[in-house]
Design an enzyme around this catalytic site. Structure first.
Site, PDB file in Angstrom:
ATOM      1  N   THR A 180       0.845  -1.182   0.000  1.00 47.31           N
ATOM      2  CA  THR A 180       0.000   0.000   0.000  1.00 47.31           C
ATOM      3  C   THR A 180       0.885   1.238   0.000  1.00 47.31           C
ATOM      4  OG1 THR A 180      -0.109   0.152   2.414  1.00 47.31           O
ATOM      5  CG2 THR A 180      -1.742  -1.250   1.331  1.00 47.31           C
ATOM      6  N   LYS A 220     -17.115  16.270  10.054  1.00 48.68           N
ATOM      7  CA  LYS A 220     -18.217  16.303  11.014  1.00 48.68           C
ATOM      8  C   LYS A 220     -18.426  17.743  11.472  1.00 48.68           C
ATOM      9  CE  LYS A 220     -20.277  13.751  14.812  1.00 48.68           C
ATOM     10  NZ  LYS A 220     -20.108  12.658  15.784  1.00 48.68           N
ATOM     11  N   TRP A 255     -22.645  14.957   9.122  1.00 56.25           N
ATOM     12  CA  TRP A 255     -21.538  14.570   8.258  1.00 56.25           C
ATOM     13  C   TRP A 255     -21.610  15.300   6.924  1.00 56.25           C
ATOM     14  CZ3 TRP A 255     -17.850  12.142  10.705  1.00 56.25           C
ATOM     15  CH2 TRP A 255     -18.155  11.311  11.766  1.00 56.25           C
ATOM     16  N   GLU A 260      -5.696  -4.114  -1.491  1.00 52.80           N
ATOM     17  CA  GLU A 260      -6.118  -5.298  -0.739  1.00 52.80           C
ATOM     18  C   GLU A 260      -7.189  -6.119  -1.455  1.00 52.80           C
ATOM     19  OE1 GLU A 260      -5.014  -2.112   2.394  1.00 52.80           O
ATOM     20  OE2 GLU A 260      -5.823  -2.215   0.355  1.00 52.80           O
TER      21      GLU A 260
END
Length: 544
Positions: free
Chosen positions: A185, A438, A443, A329
């Site tokens: 990654t 937030k 949100w 992944e």
């Protein structure tokens, strides 16, 4: 046990045998900046055999790791096939990693050999003395004398190594569940993490890439593979192409808009794959230097959300952008946005801007902060978790309790992506869990705001981050890159958003930058933006 079927290994060696014989005349084209180098899949089979013999001579006798520090080109594809087919493990190295990260991944993976493109020798030379397990470096398309190796490391010429090798190899019968390749990654937090792909996972993933409701890669395609071979295995396109006989057009190091446009004109690809920033750059170039892109008709876009305005702009050029989602992944294909049948054009577009429908090989669920599973109603928002035969079950050499292990639990991968799922299985991502804002207990999706801002004709790029606010805890800050020759003020851009987002989401914090910082694989690097904002390095306009 009841059954009448033969058994056979889904190995890269069998994939190579198939592609080099059944699709012997398919092409691998490598762009040189002014023209192309060409080879056939038959050549690919012979050169993979030669490289396998050469690697045996360098001590690769088992599952040693064979690193590649290379651009997308023919020799990289040869290594993609030769290393795993002979039982070794291909390890693609990200050429854009910070030096200390490159040192970490090479030593962590315990690479034995590294192949490096000649143009990348100066980069590798800076870190080669820090590699503890590398014993051989092979210089491809360059002068090995240009690399001064530390004690214990031998430098070779790729051409010289392969020159006298046999063009056939007795490929071993490798267990399909053994390691074939690995990719780390990009390490946005902590050290990069290694994902090890098996022969079986690569086969199954490649079959999915070729399916009609996925990337639909076919023998008739000429695939322009812009997504780097070190970025999540180039989205599986090289292996899938060998599976079906699709010709490949490789850009090497020529990734800027002008050479890409020239490559498209000369080599006439039918499909392509790249992150959104590549297409944004190409679009800006084409607006000044128009050209017919035919027969290019579809482009798969992943890595980050594609702005709807960019999709519509390429629609007008005759190229359909196909949204996809995935991760290192997940090999990386996790979903592809092919709209359901029977819809009108506008309804189709509503599906195309989503991250896509999950294929049969990927199970998905949404969970809330307490781990409770949420419904697929396109309203409930939670963290996406996935599982399946080409989804990682762990990181390489990361034990229980170590950083990164928490991403795997009960057979599921925690993706860190936040979103909703429609009743018919389409993923709608709203943000990364670390990027969602937030504000006053509600949100705000940074991705939705970015897409809305980038719909303005004066905006080339826009990235949104959350910044502290005394009253609301956090508020969005929009970093804008203006298109060449364009102008706009924060007030104008905010007014443009007024009928596109909820009133309480309208940003009051704006900054204009020359370029949005990006990660090594072309995604917006928001941690760099956050640091710049926190350290007072951005000139921010505050509207009230």
């Amino acid at each position: 046990m009841l059954g009448t079927m033969q058994d056979g290994q889904l190995s890269i060696a069998n994939l190579l045998r198939h592609g080099s014989r059944i699709h012997a005349s398919a092409e691998v084209v490598t762009w040189t900046g002014t023209g192309s180098r060409r080879a056939t899949f038959a050549d690919l089979g012979h050169d993979a055999a030669r490289l396998a013999h050469a690697l045996r001579g360098l001590g690769v006798t088992g599952d040693q790791r064979v690193g590649t520090f290379m651009w997308n080109n023919y020799e990289h594809l040869v290594t993609y096939l030769a290393a795993p087919a002979m039982g070794a493990v291909l390890h693609t190295l990200n050429v854009r990693l910070f030096p200390e990260q490159l040192t970490y991944v090479v030593n962590h993976a315990q690479d034995h050999v590294v192949l490096v493109d000649g143009t990348l020798v100066p980069l590798l030379a800076k870190v080669l003395p820090t590699f503890t397990t590398v014993r051989h470096v092979v210089v491809v398309n360059g002068d090995p004398a240009a690399l001064k190796a530390p004690d214990g490391v031998t430098v070779h010429s790729y051409d010289a190594l392969l020159a006298d090798q046999p063009d056939e190899f007795d490929w071993p019968d490798v267990d399909e569940r053994s390691a074939a390749a690995m990719c780390y990654t990009s390490g946005t937090t902590g050290d990069p993490k290694g994902v090890v792909y098996t022969h079986r996972s690569i086969w199954l993933h490649s079959m999915q890439v070729c399916m009609t409701d996925s990337m639909a890669l076919a023998q008739s395609d000429r695939a322009l593979v812009i997504v780097p071979q070190f970025h999540a295995m180039s989205w599986g396109l090289p292996y899938a192409a060998v599976m079906v006989g699709a010709s490949l057009v490789m850009p090497d190091r020529f990734l800027q808009p002008e050479p890409l446009a020239a490559m498209i004109a000369a080599e006439k690809p039918t499909m392509a794959g790249a992150v959104p920033t590549i297409w944004q750059g190409l679009l800006a170039y084409l607006q000044v230097n128009p050209q017919d892109l035919a027969p290019l008709r579809r482009a798969v876009v992943g890595g980050s959300a594609c702005p709807p305005a960019l999709m519509r702009a390429f629609d007008a050029l005759g190229v359909t952008i196909i949204h996809a989602w995935g991760m290192t992944e997940t090999s990386p294909l996790g979903s592809v946005a092919r709209p359901p049948a029977g819809l009108d054009q506008e309804a189709e577009f509503g599906y195309r801007v989503l991250q896509g429908r999950f294929p049969a090989g990927v199970r998905a669920r949404l969970v809330d902060d307490d781990g409770a599973e949420l419904p697929w109603d396109n309203e409930a928002v939670g963290e996406l978790e996935v599982a399946g035969p080409w989804v990682a079950a762990a990181y390489y050499r990361v034990g229980e309790g170590e950083e990164g292990a928490e991403k795997f639990h009960d057979g599921w991968l925690r993706t860190g992506d936040v979103g909703a799922i429609t009743p018919d299985g389409f993923l709608r991502l709203t943000d990364r869990s670390k990027d969602i804002i937030k504000s006053g207990g509600e949100w705000i999706s940074s991705v939705d705001l970015e897409n809305a801002v980038m719909a303005h004709p004066a905006v080339a790029e826009a990235a949104v981050i959350g910044v502290p606010d005394e009253k609301w805890d956090e508020r969005p800050l929009v970093a804008v890159v203006l298109a060449d020759g364009a102008s706009a003020t924060p007030d104008e851009l905010r007014e443009f958003l007024r009928d596109k987002v909820a009133k309480w989401q309208l940003p009051e914090n704006w900054t204009f930058v020359d370029e949005v910082p990006k990660t090594s694989v072309g995604k917006f690097d928001k941690k760099v933006l956050r640091a710049a904002a926190a350290n007072g390095k951005l000139d921010i306009s505050h509207l009230r």
